[in-house]
Design a protein around this motif. Structure first.
Motif, PDB file in Angstrom:
ATOM      1  N   UNK A  52      37.656  43.873  12.177  1.00 46.78           N
ATOM      2  CA  UNK A  52      36.605  43.834  11.689  1.00 46.78           C
ATOM      3  C   UNK A  52      35.290  44.613  11.796  1.00 46.78           C
ATOM      4  N   UNK A  53      34.751  45.513  12.375  1.00 43.01           N
ATOM      5  CA  UNK A  53      33.664  46.173  13.091  1.00 43.01           C
ATOM      6  C   UNK A  53      33.918  47.680  12.353  1.00 43.01           C
ATOM      7  N   UNK A  54      35.288  47.832  11.649  1.00 42.85           N
ATOM      8  CA  UNK A  54      35.722  48.935  10.480  1.00 42.85           C
ATOM      9  C   UNK A  54      36.088  48.845   9.416  1.00 42.85           C
TER      10      UNK A  54
ATOM     11  N   UNK B  70      32.351  48.804   7.965  1.00 39.18           N
ATOM     12  CA  UNK B  70      31.944  50.236   8.847  1.00 39.18           C
ATOM     13  C   UNK B  70      32.280  50.581   6.964  1.00 39.18           C
ATOM     14  N   UNK B  71      33.725  50.420   6.879  1.00 40.63           N
ATOM     15  CA  UNK B  71      33.757  51.170   5.368  1.00 40.63           C
ATOM     16  C   UNK B  71      33.748  50.319   3.592  1.00 40.63           C
ATOM     17  N   UNK B  72      32.964  49.261   4.647  1.00 43.38           N
ATOM     18  CA  UNK B  72      32.289  48.444   3.153  1.00 43.38           C
ATOM     19  C   UNK B  72      31.128  49.062   2.966  1.00 43.38           C
ATOM     20  N   UNK B  73      30.116  49.646   4.419  1.00 38.87           N
ATOM     21  CA  UNK B  73      28.927  49.936   3.694  1.00 38.87           C
ATOM     22  C   UNK B  73      28.629  51.656   4.158  1.00 38.87           C
ATOM     23  N   UNK B  74      29.932  52.198   4.620  1.00 39.28           N
ATOM     24  CA  UNK B  74      29.923  53.958   4.514  1.00 39.28           C
ATOM     25  C   UNK B  74      29.023  54.364   3.559  1.00 39.28           C
ATOM     26  N   UNK B  75      29.037  54.366   2.350  1.00 40.68           N
ATOM     27  CA  UNK B  75      28.657  55.008   1.598  1.00 40.68           C
ATOM     28  C   UNK B  75      27.203  54.722   1.375  1.00 40.68           C
ATOM     29  N   UNK B  76      26.576  53.366   0.969  1.00 40.21           N
ATOM     30  CA  UNK B  76      25.674  53.071   1.202  1.00 40.21           C
ATOM     31  C   UNK B  76      24.534  54.158   2.220  1.00 40.21           C
ATOM     32  N   UNK B  77      25.771  54.628   3.566  1.00 39.69           N
ATOM     33  CA  UNK B  77      24.852  55.413   5.340  1.00 39.69           C
ATOM     34  C   UNK B  77      24.873  56.651   4.566  1.00 39.69           C
ATOM     35  N   UNK B  78      25.902  57.041   4.060  1.00 38.85           N
ATOM     36  CA  UNK B  78      25.700  58.095   3.118  1.00 38.85           C
ATOM     37  C   UNK B  78      25.089  58.879   2.775  1.00 38.85           C
ATOM     38  N   UNK B  79      24.393  58.242   2.100  1.00 41.85           N
ATOM     39  CA  UNK B  79      23.794  58.338   0.425  1.00 41.85           C
ATOM     40  C   UNK B  79      22.342  58.220   1.179  1.00 41.85           C
ATOM     41  N   UNK B  80      21.411  57.241   1.947  1.00 43.60           N
ATOM     42  CA  UNK B  80      20.552  57.161   2.591  1.00 43.60           C
ATOM     43  C   UNK B  80      20.611  58.076   3.982  1.00 43.60           C
ATOM     44  N   UNK B  81      21.756  58.637   4.590  1.00 43.58           N
ATOM     45  CA  UNK B  81      21.029  59.827   5.716  1.00 43.58           C
ATOM     46  C   UNK B  81      20.887  61.141   4.960  1.00 43.58           C
ATOM     47  N   UNK B  82      21.173  61.287   3.480  1.00 35.59           N
ATOM     48  CA  UNK B  82      21.574  62.898   2.961  1.00 35.59           C
ATOM     49  C   UNK B  82      20.057  62.501   2.059  1.00 35.59           C
ATOM     50  N   UNK B  83      19.310  62.079   1.610  1.00 40.37           N
ATOM     51  CA  UNK B  83      18.634  61.186   0.703  1.00 40.37           C
ATOM     52  C   UNK B  83      17.403  61.678   2.068  1.00 40.37           C
ATOM     53  N   UNK B  84      17.520  60.895   3.561  1.00 37.79           N
ATOM     54  CA  UNK B  84      16.537  61.216   4.519  1.00 37.79           C
ATOM     55  C   UNK B  84      16.288  62.415   4.284  1.00 37.79           C
ATOM     56  N   UNK B  85      17.811  63.101   5.353  1.00 40.55           N
ATOM     57  CA  UNK B  85      17.822  65.349   5.046  1.00 40.55           C
ATOM     58  C   UNK B  85      16.914  65.416   4.446  1.00 40.55           C
ATOM     59  N   UNK B  86      17.004  65.446   3.218  1.00 46.64           N
ATOM     60  CA  UNK B  86      16.541  66.410   1.764  1.00 46.64           C
ATOM     61  C   UNK B  86      15.558  65.503   1.397  1.00 46.64           C
ATOM     62  N   UNK B  87      14.823  64.453   1.946  1.00 45.42           N
ATOM     63  CA  UNK B  87      13.316  63.913   2.217  1.00 45.42           C
ATOM     64  C   UNK B  87      12.161  64.757   3.276  1.00 45.42           C
TER      65      UNK B  87
END
Length: 75
Positions: A1-3, A6-23
């Motif tokens: 269930x958790x996995x 995670x798979x369903x939201x992983x892309x959003x998380x990676x985009x969010x993380x990249x944006x925050x780090x770059x900003x």
């Protein structure tokens, strides 16, 4: 269930993380970045929180404003 979740939201998380780090690396607040992108701070907040998936057009503008290149990978 958790996995599955995670798979369903992983892309959003990676985009969010990249944006925050770059900003943060560019020492910009959400408000400052929003002004450069000609959008609202709430848009930046939604992307950074993973609540919104940005369009390719938005990502291109973001990369341009931050002086970065945008790349896409299929794994």
């Amino acid at each position: 269930e958790v996995r599955k979740a995670w798979k369903e939201t992983r892309l959003e998380y990676e985009i969010a993380r990249a944006l925050i780090l770059a900003r943060v690396k560019k020492r910009l607040t959400q408000v400052q970045l929003a002004k450069k992108l000609k959008t609202r701070q709430s848009v930046i907040s939604r992307v950074e929180s993973g609540k919104s998936t940005p369009s390719l057009s938005f990502l291109k503008r973001l990369a341009s404003v931050l002086g970065l290149s945008l790349s896409v990978q299929f794994k």
